[in-house]
Design a protein around this motif. Sequence first.
Motif, mmCIF file in Angstrom:
data_model
loop_
_atom_site.group_PDB
_atom_site.id
_atom_site.type_symbol
_atom_site.label_atom_id
_atom_site.label_comp_id
_atom_site.label_asym_id
_atom_site.label_seq_id
_atom_site.Cartn_x
_atom_site.Cartn_y
_atom_site.Cartn_z
ATOM 1 N N ALA A 247 17.767 24.138 2.463
ATOM 2 C CA ALA A 247 17.485 25.434 3.068
ATOM 3 C C ALA A 247 15.984 25.664 3.217
ATOM 4 O O ALA A 247 15.526 26.224 4.219
ATOM 5 N N VAL B 173 20.321 29.960 6.704
ATOM 6 C CA VAL B 173 20.491 28.945 5.659
ATOM 7 C C VAL B 173 21.482 29.361 4.581
ATOM 8 O O VAL B 173 21.812 28.555 3.708
ATOM 9 N N ARG C 185 14.741 23.789 6.195
ATOM 10 C CA ARG C 185 15.186 24.437 7.443
ATOM 11 C C ARG C 185 14.337 25.661 7.739
ATOM 12 O O ARG C 185 13.973 25.903 8.897
#
Length: 293
Positions: free
Chosen positions: A208, A155, A211
């Motif tokens: 991020a 990320v 993710r």
Amino acid sequence: MMGRLLEKSIAVLSWIAGFLLIASLLLLLTYLVNKGWSSLRVSLIFGDTVPLDALLLKRQVFDGIFPAIVGTLFLIVGSMFIAIPVGIAGGIYMAEYCRGKMKSLLNLAFDILAGVPSIIVGLAGLLLTIFLNRTFHGQIKTCLLISCVSLASLVLPYIIRTTQTALETVDPVVRKTAPALGASRLQNITMVLLPNSISNIFSGVILATGRCAEDTAVIMLTGAVATAGLPRSIFDQYEALPFYIYYISSQYTGPDELAQGFGAAIILLLLCTGLLVSTLWIQRRLSIILLYR
């Protein structure tokens, strides 16, 4: 006349696309809730263990997803603890210090890294584990720390590019005011540019975080297992909700076990929603603190 017609056509297509997107999302959520609602019980999380005993760490949970929930939280916090400082620092360097061919080269490198499949990052983490295992004579194996480092590297390009873009799009008048009054470059960055771009920077942090919460390919190669219990240190293997959902969906033995996988997916969705709300709250508080300190 043609210009107005084109503008109206684009507006209509945009509304249709937005409607289809929202309808698809609602359809997926309805299907998920319909399949997993029946399994949303306390026993899904804690199994046969008394919830208070599990929360106070008096007893291990072996037949519930409580260790997977805790492992997922540890994984997200550890990954973001590594990725956020490095990503923001990298974005500041790219926006304020890097120039010329080096900037073009690094921009290309970060764009390529942002498109690397997660399975490649997982394999890189596995290779790192093998290297450390041989270097330290078997003392380091797949573990929570390796997974956090691997997810952070996955990320990192998002945070770097978001921070860079946020800083570069600050109003030129705002950017030049502090240096004109005698502020140094570092003072301008910390006291003017970052406070004015914190909202845009946190959009990358939110992306991020999501993710890290949902990725399976990386963690299944670097430390996640089916029945590890609560990790006692960052060098232990762990359980995680994405891996649990993958494991159940690929090896379930009946409809009840599959329903538990859908229930775990609902809990993961609620966990991500909670993290999103928390991140937005932190973003708002930071904006207020930095702008009015």
